[in-house]
Design an enzyme around this catalytic site. Structure first.
Site, mmCIF file in Angstrom:
data_model
loop_
_atom_site.group_PDB
_atom_site.id
_atom_site.type_symbol
_atom_site.label_atom_id
_atom_site.label_comp_id
_atom_site.label_asym_id
_atom_site.label_seq_id
_atom_site.Cartn_x
_atom_site.Cartn_y
_atom_site.Cartn_z
ATOM 1 N N CYS A 21 -1.047 -4.287 -7.587
ATOM 2 C CA CYS A 21 -1.036 -5.296 -6.525
ATOM 3 C C CYS A 21 -1.209 -4.657 -5.146
ATOM 4 O O CYS A 21 -0.501 -3.707 -4.796
ATOM 5 C CB CYS A 21 0.256 -6.103 -6.561
ATOM 6 N N ASP A 272 -8.083 -11.547 3.474
ATOM 7 C CA ASP A 272 -7.029 -11.284 2.506
ATOM 8 C C ASP A 272 -6.737 -9.798 2.348
ATOM 9 O O ASP A 272 -5.617 -9.410 2.031
ATOM 10 C CB ASP A 272 -7.440 -11.885 1.144
#
Length: 382
Positions: A21, A272
Site C-alpha cells: 500500500c 492520488d
C-alpha cells in the site's frame, strides 16, 4: 477545464494492511480519527456539482477503505446529490472497495442507487493472500471472493482490480483465468512500483521485463479465448488509442491533472499519488473546488506530463498510445540522462506483441467477421 474528483471520506483508514500500500502514510491521512463530517460532505457535493459543466457529475469514493465511512454516510451523500443536482444533470457513483464489509444491506443499497463498484482482488487465492491481509494479519481472499459473488447476486457486476507484483507475474495465466472466471466483464491490472526512502524498490515491485511478459501472457489468453466476452483495461485503452480516440484513464492521457483528490477534511491535492505538501491545492472550506481545479499550480502539474517528456518518448512509435505513462514512475535515467517511465521496456514488449494483433482484429471486425472467427484467425499468430 473538465475535471473529476476522487474522494477519501475515511482518509487512509483501512481494515486491511496490504504489504504494497502506497497510501497509508501520505500527508494528512492518519490512520485514526473521524471520517468526513456532514458539513464537509454537503459543501463538497454542492460545490462539486456546481463546478462541473458536463451533464453527468462523477463521484468516485476511494480510500483507504471508503466503506468504513458507514452505509449511512452514503445514504446521506445520495440524498445530498439529489438535493443539489439541477434538472437535466445526473450523478454517477463509483465505490472502490476491498469488499470486506459488503453484506446484503450494502449490496442492496449499491444496486438501488446504481453505484458502479470496483473490488480489489489479486487473482488467485495464493497470490492474493501473500499481500492482502486484514489488520489481524489474516488472509482475506475467501471473504473478498464471496463479496464479488454477493454483488453479482444483487445484480452488480463489479470491476476487478488486480495488482501486479513479482509474485503475480509468475502466475499470469492462472491469475487471469481466475479473474475471468468471475465473469464480471472488466479486469484492471495495476503494476506495483514502490520506491523506498533509500531509493531502492520494494521486493514486491514488478520489474519492467517481468511486467512486459505478464502483459503478453494476459493478452495471449484474452485474444485466444475471451475476445468479446470480457475486457482488460490496458487492452481496451490500447485499442481505443489505435482507433484515434481519447483515453479513459489518466496514465495514458497526453496531460494529466484532471483527477483531484478530496480528503476527509476537505483538503484538495493534485493526484492520488501526490498527496503531499508540495501538491496541496487548498481546502474546499476556503476556496471553491472549481477554482482549485483551474488554478495555475494544477495546470502546471498537468502540463508537466507532456512538457517533461524525454527525447526517447517523443521519438517512440507508441507515444500516441501511452504518452510517457504515469509521471510518478518516471524515475529511470536513460542513456541520455533523462527520466523515463520505469516500466517503459515492459510496455514496449506488450505493444510490440499486442498492437499488430489488435490492428488485425479491428480489420477483421470491419470486414464483418464474428468474434469467434477473429479469435480463430488470430490464434496461429499468437
Amino acid at each position: 477545464m473538465t475535471f473529476v474528483t476522487m474522494t477519501k471520506p475515511a482518509g487512509a483508514l483501512c481494515n486491511m494492511q496490504c504489504s504494497y500500500c502506497y497510501y497509508l502514510h501520505t500527508h494528512g491521512s492518519d490512520m485514526a480519527g473521524a471520517v468526513m463530517d456532514d458539513d464537509t460532505l454537503e459543501l463538497y457535493i454542492r460545490t462539486y456539482i456546481g463546478a462541473v459543466k458536463e451533464n453527468v457529475v462523477s463521484f468516485t469514493w476511494h480510500g483507504g477503505e471508503p466503506t468504513l465511512a458507514g452505509l449511512d454516510f452514503y445514504r446521506k451523500a445520495v440524498s445530498l446529490q439529489k438535493k443539489y443536482l439541477p434538472q437535466g444533470k445526473d450523478c454517477w457513483n463509483n465505490l472502490q472497495t476491498n469488499g470486506l464489509l459488503l453484506d446484503d444491506a450494502w449490496c442492496s443499497f449499491l444496486k438501488e442507487n446504481h453505484f458502479d463498484v470496483g473490488i480489489s482482488i489479486d487473482g488467485t487465492k495464493f497470490v492474493h493472500d501473500l499481500h492482502r491481509h486484514d489488520t489481524a494479519g489474516s488472509p482475506t481472499y475467501e471473504r473478498v471472493a464471496s463479496s464479488v459473488k454477493r454483488l453479482q447476486r444483487h445484480g452488480i457486476q463489479p470491476d476487478l482490480l488486480c495488482t501486479v507484483t513479482m509474485d503475480t507475474v509468475s502466475a499470469a495465466k492462472s491469475v487471469y483465468k481466475t479473474l475471468a472466471g468471475f465473469h464480471t466483464g472488466w479486469i484492471q491490472f495495476i503494476p506495483i512500483v514502490v520506491v523506498q526512502e533509500n531509493g531502492e524498490l520494494t521486493e514486491e515491485s514488478v520489474t519492467p521485463q517481468a511486467y512486459g511478459k505478464f502483459l503478453k501472457d494476459i493478452f495471449r489468453e484474452w485474444i485466444r479465448n475471451d475476445l468479446g466476452k470480457g475486457n482488460v483495461q490496458i487492452i481496451a485503452e490500447t485499442a481505443l488509442a489505435l482507433s484515434g480516440k481519447k483515453p479513459n484513464v489518466c496514465w495514458f492521457a497526453e496531460t494529466c491533472g484532471d483527477v483531484l483528490i478530496v480528503e476527509k477534511d476537505g483538503s484538495v491535492y493534485s493526484c492520488d499519488h501526490y498527496v503531499d505538501a508540495d501538491h496541496y491545492l487548498g481546502n474546499i472550506r476556503e476556496t471553491e473546488l472549481g477554482v482549485l481545479a483551474e488554478c495555475e499550480q494544477q495546470k502546471a502539474f498537468g502540463n508537466a506530463k507532456k512538457d517533461t517528456l524525454a527525447k526517447q518518448c517523443r521519438e517512440c512509435p507508441y507515444l500516441d498510445i501511452c504518452h510517457g505513462c504515469c509521471p510518478k514512475d518516471r524515475f529511470l535515467i536513460n542513456e541520455d540522462g533523462e527520466k523515463v517511465y520505469y516500466l517503459c521496456e515492459g510496455l514496449r514488449m506488450f505493444f510490440d506483441y499486442a498492437v499488430p494483433l489488435l490492428k488485425k482484429a479491428m480489420e477483421l471486425s470491419a470486414q464483418g467477421k464474428t468474434q469467434a472467427q477473429i479469435m480463430q484467425r488470430l490464434k496461429p499468430l499468437t
